[in-house]
Design an enzyme around this catalytic site. Sequence first.
Site, PDB file in Angstrom:
ATOM      1  N   GLU A 149      -6.653   4.612   7.865  1.00 60.44           N
ATOM      2  CA  GLU A 149      -6.423   6.040   7.607  1.00 60.44           C
ATOM      3  C   GLU A 149      -7.666   6.675   6.988  1.00 60.44           C
ATOM      4  O   GLU A 149      -7.968   7.839   7.249  1.00 60.44           O
ATOM      5  CB  GLU A 149      -5.183   6.218   6.711  1.00 60.44           C
ATOM      6  CG  GLU A 149      -3.912   5.993   7.510  1.00 60.44           C
ATOM      7  CD  GLU A 149      -2.779   5.365   6.737  1.00 60.44           C
ATOM      8  OE1 GLU A 149      -2.781   5.400   5.503  1.00 60.44           O
ATOM      9  OE2 GLU A 149      -1.862   4.823   7.395  1.00 60.44           O
TER      10      GLU A 149
ATOM     11  N   HIS B  55      -9.382   1.217   4.785  1.00 60.28           N
ATOM     12  CA  HIS B  55      -8.113   1.354   5.512  1.00 60.28           C
ATOM     13  C   HIS B  55      -8.317   2.267   6.721  1.00 60.28           C
ATOM     14  O   HIS B  55      -9.109   3.217   6.660  1.00 60.28           O
ATOM     15  CB  HIS B  55      -7.041   1.926   4.578  1.00 60.28           C
ATOM     16  CG  HIS B  55      -5.682   1.854   5.175  1.00 60.28           C
ATOM     17  ND1 HIS B  55      -5.229   2.786   6.079  1.00 60.28           N
ATOM     18  CD2 HIS B  55      -4.687   0.946   5.039  1.00 60.28           C
ATOM     19  CE1 HIS B  55      -4.009   2.446   6.465  1.00 60.28           C
ATOM     20  NE2 HIS B  55      -3.657   1.336   5.847  1.00 60.28           N
TER      21      HIS B  55
ATOM     22  N   GLU C 268      -5.258  -4.957  10.426  1.00 60.01           N
ATOM     23  CA  GLU C 268      -4.220  -3.954  10.666  1.00 60.01           C
ATOM     24  C   GLU C 268      -4.504  -3.238  11.984  1.00 60.01           C
ATOM     25  O   GLU C 268      -5.296  -2.286  12.007  1.00 60.01           O
ATOM     26  CB  GLU C 268      -4.196  -2.929   9.533  1.00 60.01           C
ATOM     27  CG  GLU C 268      -3.917  -3.524   8.172  1.00 60.01           C
ATOM     28  CD  GLU C 268      -3.336  -2.475   7.221  1.00 60.01           C
ATOM     29  OE1 GLU C 268      -2.233  -2.706   6.738  1.00 60.01           O
ATOM     30  OE2 GLU C 268      -3.972  -1.433   7.001  1.00 60.01           O
TER      31      GLU C 268
ATOM     32  N   ASN D 217       0.879  -1.172   0.000  1.00 63.20           N
ATOM     33  CA  ASN D 217       0.000   0.000   0.000  1.00 63.20           C
ATOM     34  C   ASN D 217       0.915   1.220   0.000  1.00 63.20           C
ATOM     35  O   ASN D 217       1.512   1.556   1.016  1.00 63.20           O
ATOM     36  CB  ASN D 217      -0.883  -0.035   1.256  1.00 63.20           C
ATOM     37  CG  ASN D 217      -1.738   1.215   1.388  1.00 63.20           C
ATOM     38  OD1 ASN D 217      -1.774   2.052   0.489  1.00 63.20           O
ATOM     39  ND2 ASN D 217      -2.414   1.349   2.518  1.00 63.20           N
TER      40      ASN D 217
ATOM     41  N   LYS E 241       0.142   4.275  -0.311  1.00 66.74           N
ATOM     42  CA  LYS E 241      -0.481   5.455   0.310  1.00 66.74           C
ATOM     43  C   LYS E 241      -0.225   6.700  -0.552  1.00 66.74           C
ATOM     44  O   LYS E 241      -0.204   6.587  -1.775  1.00 66.74           O
ATOM     45  CB  LYS E 241       0.022   5.604   1.751  1.00 66.74           C
ATOM     46  CG  LYS E 241      -0.174   4.309   2.562  1.00 66.74           C
ATOM     47  CD  LYS E 241       0.087   4.453   4.044  1.00 66.74           C
ATOM     48  CE  LYS E 241      -0.101   3.121   4.741  1.00 66.74           C
ATOM     49  NZ  LYS E 241       0.038   3.186   6.190  1.00 66.74           N
TER      50      LYS E 241
ATOM     51  N   SER F  29       3.659  -2.308  10.315  1.00 68.22           N
ATOM     52  CA  SER F  29       5.105  -2.404  10.524  1.00 68.22           C
ATOM     53  C   SER F  29       5.687  -3.764  10.099  1.00 68.22           C
ATOM     54  O   SER F  29       6.591  -4.279  10.751  1.00 68.22           O
ATOM     55  CB  SER F  29       5.466  -2.081  11.971  1.00 68.22           C
ATOM     56  OG  SER F  29       5.068  -0.754  12.288  1.00 68.22           O
TER      57      SER F  29
ATOM     58  N   GLY G  68       2.778   2.156  10.877  1.00 66.94           N
ATOM     59  CA  GLY G  68       3.743   3.240  10.760  1.00 66.94           C
ATOM     60  C   GLY G  68       4.460   3.569  12.058  1.00 66.94           C
ATOM     61  O   GLY G  68       5.127   4.593  12.165  1.00 66.94           O
TER      62      GLY G  68
HETATM   63  P1  13P Z   1       3.240   0.283   7.717  1.00 64.63           P
HETATM   64  O1  13P Z   1       3.740  -0.995   7.076  1.00 64.63           O
HETATM   65  O2  13P Z   1       3.970   1.493   7.252  1.00 64.63           O
HETATM   66  O3  13P Z   1       3.119   0.157   9.185  1.00 64.63           O
HETATM   67  O4  13P Z   1       1.731   0.502   7.151  1.00 64.63           O
HETATM   68  C1  13P Z   1       0.834  -0.537   7.213  1.00 64.63           C
HETATM   69  C2  13P Z   1      -0.366  -0.175   6.434  1.00 64.63           C
HETATM   70  O5  13P Z   1      -1.102   0.706   6.796  1.00 64.63           O
HETATM   71  C3  13P Z   1      -0.627  -0.907   5.190  1.00 64.63           C
HETATM   72  O6  13P Z   1      -1.900  -0.656   4.703  1.00 64.63           O
END
Ligand code: 13P
Length: 255
Positions: free
Chosen positions: A97, A95, A167, A9, A11, A213, A173
């Site tokens: 976010e 997601h 997740e 992803n 982003k 992560s 992150g």
């Molecule tokens: P990270 O791997 O940067 O923690 O992000 C995970 C994520 O949100 C994948 O959709």
Amino acid sequence: MRKIIIAGNWKLNKTAKETTELINLLKRDLSDISEVDSVVCPTFIALADARDALDESGIGLGAQNIYWEDSGAFTGEISGPMLKDLGVQYVIIGHSERRQFFGETDETVNKRIKAALKSDLLPIVCVGEMLEEREADKTFDVIKAQCQGGLKDLTAEEMGKIIIAYEPVWAIGTGKTATPDQAQEVHRFIRDLLAEMFNGEIAGATRIQYGGSVKSENTKELMGQPDIDGALVGGASLKADSFAAIVKNSCGIEK
Ligand code: 13P
């Protein structure tokens, strides 16, 4: 048997040109790996370049969102037929976010899933609890509500096309990965819930990715858990070396 699926992803990262550059590097590293599905999910505006760069690499292409109407007065939105027309195969839905910053709810997740299926796209549906919810012992309640709301009124056949991504928000992150045991516990819970909501066969066949992560160093241990069937990778998917290492470290693990 479930085939492991590793999706990147990306982003809000990478211009169209940078997308092509990264895909060219990934093709070099991943073109002869077919035992694991790998997918990249760039931004909407880089999808056409991504499709051209991916060519016949065997690496899949995903979008990061979808709107539920096909067309009309919905400024700024992108629909299923548009994604399908571009050669997109997967779409990330719900997601955290989008839930946190853009008002996504289980109800809108449900609408987007139905729109994706209607356009023959494979949804990657994200669920996950916030830190406060885990600390208040509400993880299972949150996951249950997100699954029941998001997957509402779907048939077992439709569920058969869906990938779930667990997740935990506190692991995204932050560099703070869920332990393999913590992740496995929730994955098992999701699979049992799917068996209740649909049937055992569908639950057993559904691929459930872990996200938060993920890096090459923790891939083997996570993927080695019985109910973890892949990863949704953020930060570590933005460099060819680290994403390719995650895919390679997922090879040879039977589900
Ligand atoms: P990270 O791997 O940067 O923690 O992000 C995970 C994520 O949100 C994948 O959709």
